[in-house]
Each structure stands twice: as structure tokens, then as C-alpha cells.
Motif scaffolding. Structure first.
Motif, PDB file in Angstrom:
ATOM      1  N   ASP A 250      -5.821   6.916   2.966  1.00 30.55           N
ATOM      2  CA  ASP A 250      -6.519   8.054   3.568  1.00 30.55           C
ATOM      3  C   ASP A 250      -5.610   9.260   3.763  1.00 30.55           C
ATOM      4  O   ASP A 250      -5.870  10.104   4.620  1.00 30.55           O
ATOM      5  N   ILE A 251      -4.544   9.351   2.988  1.00 28.56           N
ATOM      6  CA  ILE A 251      -3.624  10.471   3.172  1.00 28.56           C
ATOM      7  C   ILE A 251      -4.282  11.806   2.846  1.00 28.56           C
ATOM      8  O   ILE A 251      -3.917  12.844   3.412  1.00 28.56           O
ATOM      9  N   GLU A 252      -5.282  11.781   1.964  1.00 29.30           N
ATOM     10  CA  GLU A 252      -5.983  13.033   1.663  1.00 29.30           C
ATOM     11  C   GLU A 252      -6.674  13.584   2.905  1.00 29.30           C
ATOM     12  O   GLU A 252      -6.805  14.809   3.056  1.00 29.30           O
ATOM     13  N   ASP A 253      -7.110  12.692   3.799  1.00 30.88           N
ATOM     14  CA  ASP A 253      -7.762  13.144   5.029  1.00 30.88           C
ATOM     15  C   ASP A 253      -6.792  13.924   5.910  1.00 30.88           C
ATOM     16  O   ASP A 253      -7.198  14.848   6.626  1.00 30.88           O
ATOM     17  N   VAL A 254      -5.524  13.537   5.891  1.00 30.38           N
ATOM     18  CA  VAL A 254      -4.517  14.262   6.670  1.00 30.38           C
ATOM     19  C   VAL A 254      -4.392  15.692   6.152  1.00 30.38           C
ATOM     20  O   VAL A 254      -4.357  16.646   6.933  1.00 30.38           O
ATOM     21  N   PHE A 255      -4.324  15.838   4.837  1.00 30.02           N
ATOM     22  CA  PHE A 255      -4.234  17.174   4.243  1.00 30.02           C
ATOM     23  C   PHE A 255      -5.503  17.984   4.534  1.00 30.02           C
ATOM     24  O   PHE A 255      -5.430  19.147   4.929  1.00 30.02           O
TER      25      PHE A 255
ATOM     26  N   LEU B 225      -4.261  17.623  -1.138  1.00 32.28           N
ATOM     27  CA  LEU B 225      -3.168  16.950  -1.834  1.00 32.28           C
ATOM     28  C   LEU B 225      -3.239  17.232  -3.330  1.00 32.28           C
ATOM     29  O   LEU B 225      -2.232  17.561  -3.959  1.00 32.28           O
ATOM     30  N   PHE B 226      -4.430  17.104  -3.894  1.00 29.30           N
ATOM     31  CA  PHE B 226      -4.643  17.373  -5.313  1.00 29.30           C
ATOM     32  C   PHE B 226      -5.334  18.724  -5.481  1.00 29.30           C
ATOM     33  O   PHE B 226      -5.998  19.198  -4.558  1.00 29.30           O
TER      34      PHE B 226
END
Length: 271
Positions: A121-126, A133-134
Motif C-alpha cells: 500500500d505504499i502508493e496510498d502514502v504517496f 509513485l508512478f
């Protein structure tokens, strides 16, 4: 009359970077698959297919990932390799400081990154900080190739994209480096941020601390361990370790006569 020019064939490259995948999907991990899916979603799907053959034949000579830029050399049909560049916005210090605070606040993120894995779920942090992220759209990418092909992306760019995805399989930190933060700097900053907050260090004084805040020190030694205590052995038990003794004195077994003496010796030693 229009002249017919047969399709050109790329020159063979010795020692080129070859995609490991020989057929089917090239990306293997969820983060590299996500990267390819994002490129397809922003309208590059059909054009990307042109680069698979180049990626698998080893036409890409070099591939370098830096903050905001991926550069490559791709051998085509001409003697001189084509120069490829894929640009994306690299986040600044203030943006990375916010990201690092969020990542450091959850020991799970640090554990996954230390294992060279990208948290699911690192995209949720961004996204929670208004970042991505992307690349979220084609407009976020700057694509350049020195070849004469007017189509974007050309097969040289497409081959670079595929090998870039495979490099993300090997090292997910390349994604973050592309966005402006190298592995060493990121991990150092995360450790520093956790040391400043020190949620795990106060667990003993704060029994209500959340488990996820304690994972970073869960298996750490919390105090001195007691030393091993000497094994207490009865003195008379030493007689029991002797082989059978078939000896008697005045009708009494010899070992039974010796036991009182061994007990007294043991008591004097303890005192």
C-alpha cells in the motif's frame, strides 16, 4: 514511383541487456507489473509491444536510473546506437521529508523496504500527500529518442521501458531513486525519523502502544539476561553414577555405607 524499402533489421549487440522473460509478461513483481499497467492505462499499450523483441534480443546496450531521468543506449539498424531518455518529475526535499515521516511512522514499511520489497500500500502514502509513485498521466513523462521514428514511444523507448520494469523487479529502490531518493539516503532518513520519535522505546512505560509501532524493536534485547545458574548435584548422587559394585562390608552394601560420608562432605562444601 515510390521506392520500396525493406524493413531494416537491428544490428546484433554483443553483451546487450536482455530481458529474462522469453515470452508472455516481462514484469514479475507487483510493483513492476503496476508500472507496465500504468503505461498501458495512459495510452502506450499498443506502442509498447514493439519494444519486446528489442528487449529480448539484447538491443539495449546500457540503462541508467537517476533522479528524474532514465537514460539508455539502444542499438538499431544504424552504426551508432540511439540515445534514449525517459524523464519524470523528481520530488524535492520538502516532499521527501513528508514522505519519510509517513513511512517512518509505520515499522511495517521499514521492514519491507529493508527486505528490498515494496509495501503493498505504499502508493496510498504517496497519494495521501498529493503525490504519485508512478506517472499518473502521459503528460508526466518526457520521452526522447535520437531515432527518426515519429511515433512515441518508438521501439527503442519501448524496449527501455520493458528493461526498466525488469530492473524494478531486481531493485524496487530504483523506482524511488527515479523519484529523487536513493536507497542509502532513504533508509538513513527513515532510521533517523524513527529514532527521533522513538515510539518503540517507550513501550515498557506505555503498555497501550500499538503493535505496529513496536515492530522495529520487537525482537531487540530489552535488558540484561541473567547468567546461567550452576547445576546443583547431590554429593551422594555421584555414587549412583558408578558402575555396579558388588562389595559388602559386614553384610552391608559398600555404597550404602559410603552415602552418609558423601552427604556430610557435600554439606561442608556448601557451607
Amino acid at each position: 514511383m515510390r521506392k520500396f524499402f525493406p524493413p531494416s533489421k537491428p544490428r546484433t549487440v554483443d553483451g546487450g541487456l536482455k530481458a529474462r522473460s522469453k515470452r508472455g509478461a516481462i514484469a514479475q513483481t507487483w510493483w513492476s507489473e503496476r508500472f507496465i499497467a500504468v503505461l498501458e492505462d495512459i495510452g502506450m499499450g499498443n506502442r509498447l509491444q514493439r519494444g519486446r523483441t528489442y528487449a529480448r534480443k539484447g538491443q539495449v546496450i546500457s540503462l541508467d536510473v537517476d533522479a528524474g531521468s532514465v537514460t539508455a543506449q539502444v542499438q538499431g539498424s544504424t552504426a551508432r546506437p540511439y540515445r534514449v531518455r525517459i524523464g519524470v518529475t523528481a520530488f524535492g526535499k520538502a516532499e521527501w521529508a513528508k514522505l519519510e515521516r509517513e513511512l517512518a511512522g509505520n515499522a511495517w514499511y521499514l521492514a519491507k523496504l529493508l527486505a528490498s520489497e515494496m509495501p503493498d500500500d505504499i502508493e496510498d502514502v504517496f497519494t495521501g500527500l498529493g503525490l504519485s509513485l508512478f506517472p499518473a498521466s502521459a503528460g508526466e513523462l518526457s520521452l526522447d529518442c535520437s531515432c527518426p521514428d515519429s511515433e512515441v514511444p518508438c521501439k527503442h523507448l519501448a524496449a527501455t521501458f520493458y528493461l526498466l520494469a525488469e530492473s524494478f523487479d531486481d531493485d524496487p529502490f530504483r523506482i524511488l531513486a527515479w523519484r529523487g531518493r536513493r536507497r542509502e539516503d532513504l533508509l538513513d532518513n527513515l532510521h533517523a525519523a524513527r529514532s527521533d520519535s522513538s515510539p518503540a522505546a517507550d513501550t515498557a512505560e506505555n503498555p497501550g502502544a500499538r503493535l505496529e509501532d513496536c515492530l522495529g524493536s520487537y525482537f531487540a534485547l530489552q535488558g540484561d539476561l541473567p547468567g546461567p545458574s550452576p547445576h546443583v548435584t547431590s554429593s551422594s548422587s555421584l555414587l549412583d553414577q558408578l558402575p555396579p559394585v558388588d562389595a559388602r562390608l559386614r553384610g552391608h552394601p559398600l555404597l550404602d555405607l559410603l552415602r552418609p560420608a558423601y552427604r556430610r562432605a557435600g554439606m561442608e562444601h556448601c557451607s
